[in-house]
Design an enzyme around this catalytic site. Structure first.
Site: not given
Lengths: 398, 392
Positions: B91-93, B95, B188, B215, B303, B308
């Site tokens: 990610d870009s930082g 958030f 956004q 967002g 599962c 499991c």
């Protein structure tokens, strides 16, 4: 259970083969490490990762039934099919003893004639022989030590004698409650720091119908110099053909001391404590094969363990140990481990426990090889020298 | 552009695709586990491969602080540093501006914040975010966006949207490795359809390798949430991947996939595991609960994951909150569940039985037929008839 033992040379050290599980599995060669666990699994190694550890070296796992005192109930454990089924390790062998050095510490002050007391994360718990045998019967370990009153080295002679009386009585109680009539029982031998008491207890336990012996009450305050005499006093009396398991002799030097006294199995929380501290074992395993030059190089520059938190590993792209075949060394660098430790990521402990267990199993393999080559004393001597050499130097990494 | 995107099957707006990235070929719809600091908490790489994990996410903000972008670059990039052979996304930082940094100051130049390590003020500009991400070297990198909480209103939303577009250009300009790393833009605009529309059009004009819807998942009501997703997926190009950021509840993933989204990320499955909750087809199973103490069944009998197959609820109950092993085993199961969900979505779309799959999913999650209204509304837009799942 079947145990075949031989003595390759004059000393007391022995080589053995332990057959468990009805002979389907390969024998476990001794001296061997009983891999420490928490509730049946190594602290950070689940079933799928356990399969990466050397086989059959990693067949033996330690079990402290006390870990299950809170839950699940013995009924549930029994319904699930015992500890093997519950932790998903049907092909491994569990060797049980009540105490360990992390979550189930013997608390002699609280022990009384009814049962032994343990310091656990849920408080002090008194366990009587009947409770204990219920746990043993539910978990179904392949071998189990009887309930013991373990006392530290500094207790009075009176208290020490009392611990022997209780331990013997509880052994008889356990045996009378055991459906297998002692076929998987390791009789507990205690006796604190007194040679006489140790001898007395060993003599008494040897007369019981047990399949082997568990040596308790070590690593509780006796000093390392007097310990050899205590171990010898016991192993001199115990019958040769039966297996001997000692608890709490975990450091490499202590293991060598135990092997020299004729002990076959060791549990050890050393690996756990190293792992929690961010340490990785790096000592050489092939010290008998090394040339004298390599040896002097090792003894001057090499450490027993390295602290991967240290900043010198920040950019170190080598594995923990060159040529180590464990999952961690095959896949990750010291730099990555340093990062994981710095940011408190759980993967650090997973990778470290894998490496440390792998390395320690390798140490036991080296011990066995030295015994086969009748060079155990040389191995022990060189190993201790190289450790001492590093202690006297200023080592940047420890 | 360093990716190929091939749609392999569709149902109305939903699509199943093959996304060819520099390090790995992944199948969508897909959930991307979050490995914030260069590791998924409690799992080894071979375990992640065993459960079918195709791509993992690293957080630029955290990695830039420790061990630092220079170090990662010097040691050959994040793939090599953590020895992960499959795909990575960073990610870009941006958030972390809203999630961690209450004292962050956002200006046209970038974001100024206090370093949590040494307390010094640090400036993160679009150029710098891309520069760091170029050093980390993930297959997909994200543009720095001006993130605002969806729950606020007013001119700040509009400002953030336009700024995100302006920063997009600075990111494109700064991106030095477009041949090996794919820069995704982020839509956004809060919950305002007009602003979202302007943003989508602005980004599409820039012809990026992929687009994210940002967002969201920040506390807005569910009806607003799915409407934004539906609006954006309808307006974004058919031949590019679409990524809804921060979405991780299984129900949200099913709904968003029905609306035409392809990629998701969230810490939820691993975080909830550490708190003792297991994801199961019926919803959530709280392993801490006393009722689990003597429950001999596996977490989920349908599962087939390692956990499991081998462990009972009773045993995991005895570990959870006491031993790291509890977190390890539950994280393993929860991620296995998310991988299975992703795979089932993909396969059911390819095999032309997506509506049946969605109905089966909803029936299991809402056995009483009380499917939330927002899900019903979204499914109507997605053209999936879920009336058999709804009981009065």
């Amino acid at each position: 259970m079947r145990f075949v033992v031989s003595k390759p040379s004059a000393g007391k050290a022995r080589l053995g083969a332990l057959y468990l599980g009805g002979g389907v599995a390969p024998p476990v060669e001794t001296p061997a490490l009983v891999v420490p666990t928490r509730r049946g699994l190594p602290s950070f190694i689940p079933k799928d990762l356990l399969e990466h550890l050397p086989y059959p070296d990693s067949l033996l796992l330690h079990l402290s039934p006390i870990h299950f005192m809170e839950c699940p109930s013995t009924k549930t454990i029994k319904n699930i099919g015992g500890v093997h089924q519950m932790v998903g390790l049907q092909d491994r062998f569990f060797i049980a003893s009540p105490s360990d050095s992390v979550e189930s510490l013997p608390e002699y002050g609280g022990t009384n004639k009814l049962g032994a007391t343990f310091e656990t994360p849920y408080g002090r718990r008194l366990v009587n022989p009947k409770d204990y045998m219920e746990m043993i019967s539910a978990t179904g370990p392949d071998l189990w030590a009887s309930l013991a009153d373990e006392v530290p080295a500094w207790v009075t002679e009176k208290r020490s004698k009392l611990s022997i009386d209780r331990t013997l009585k509880w052994l008889d109680d356990c045996l009378s409650l055991d459906q297998e009539k002692g076929a998987s029982t390791l009789g507990a031998v205690v006796g604190g720091a007194s040679i006489e008491n140790r001898k007395k207890c060993a003599t008494e336990v040897s007369m019981r119908n047990v399949s082997g012996f568990w040596l308790g009450g070590f690593g509780l305050g006796e000093n390392i110099e007097e310990r050899s005499a205590l171990l010898d006093a016991v192993t001199d009396i115990l019958p040769e053909e039966k297996i001997r398991f000692v608890s709490r002799l975990g450091l490499p030097e202590e293991v060598l001391q135990g092997v020299a006294a004729g002990i076959d199995l060791f549990d050890s929380t050393y690996i756990f404590h190293l792992t929690i501290g961010g340490f990785a074992l790096v000592f050489p395993l092939d010290i008998l094969e090394e040339t004298p030059e390599a040896r002097s190089r090792n003894s001057s520059g090499n450490c027993t363990k390295i602290n991967l938190r240290a900043t010198i590993y920040r950019k170190d792209t080598s594995p923990i140990v060159e040529k180590c075949s464990c999952y961690t060394c095959q896949n990750h660098t010291r730099a990555y481990l340093n990062h994981l430790l710095n940011v408190h990521e759980m993967l650090a402990q997973i990778l470290l426990e894998i490496h440390n267990t792998h390395h320690y199993l390798g140490f036991f393999r080296s011990i066995r090889r030295s015994l086969q080559q009748q060079k155990f004393e040389l191995f022990r001597q060189r190993f201790i020298e190289s450790r001492r050499a590093h202690l006297t130097e200023a080592i940047p990494c420890s | 552009m360093a990716l190929q995107f091939e749609v392999m099957g569709r149902f109305n707006r939903a699509r199943a695709s093959k996304l060819i990235l520099p390090h790995f070929v992944v199948q969508t719809p897909m959930f991307m586990p979050v490995g914030t600091q260069g590791t998924i908490k409690g799992l080894t790489n071979n375990q992640l491969e065993d459960i079918g994990c195709q791509i993992i996410l690293g957080n630029t903000y955290h990695l830039a602080l420790r061990p630092g972008a220079e170090l990662i670059d010097e040691l050959g990039g994040l793939h090599k540093f953590m020895n992960w052979k499959r795909a990575l996304l960073t990610d870009s930082g941006g958030f972390q501006m809203v999630s961690l940094l209450h004292l962050a100051d956002i200006t046209e130049e970038g974001v100024t914040f206090q370093s949590p390590v040494d307390g010094k003020p640090m400036l993160l500009t679009p150029e710098e975010s891309i520069q760091i991400q170029n050093k980390i070297g993930a297959d997909i990198i994200m543009a720095l966006d001006d993130v605002v909480r969806t729950t606020i209103t007013g001119p700040r939303i509009e400002e953030a949207m336009y700024r995100t577009l302006r920063w997009m250009d600075r990111c494109i300009e700064a991106h030095k490795r477009p041949d090996v790393q794919n820069l995704f833009g982020i839509v956004q605009g809060g919950l305002d359809p007009v602003l979202r529309d302007i943003c989508v059009r602005g980004l599409v004009e820039r012809n990026l390798p992929g687009y994210a819807i940002g967002g969201l998942a920040g506390g807005e009501d569910k009806d607003s949430f799915w409407r934004v997703v539906a609006q954006c997926t309808a307006a974004l190009p058919e031949d590019k991947p679409r990524y809804v950021m921060g979405v991780g509840y299984p129900l949200d993933i099913v709904v968003c996939s029905a609306l035409g989204a392809d990629m998701y990320d969230c810490v939820y499955p691993t975080r909830t595991a550490r708190f003792g909750s297991a994801l199961v087809p019926e919803g959530v199973l709280k392993l801490k609960h006393n009722a689990m103490a003597n429950d001999e069944r596996p977490i989920d009998s349908t599962c087939s994951c390692m956990v499991c197959k081998n462990y009972s609820r009773a045993y995991i109950h005895s570990l959870i909150t006491r031993d790291a092993m509890g977190s390890q085993l539950l994280s393993y199961h929860n991620l296995s569940y998310m991988m299975r969900l992703s795979k089932d979505l993909h396969t059911s779309i390819v095999e032309g039985r997506f509506p049946e799959y969605v109905r089966g999913f909803l029936r299991t999650q809402f056995p009483k037929g009380d499917v939330p209204q927002w899900v019903c509304n979204a499914m109507e837009v997605a053209g999936i008839d879920i009336s058999p799942c709804i009981l009065d």
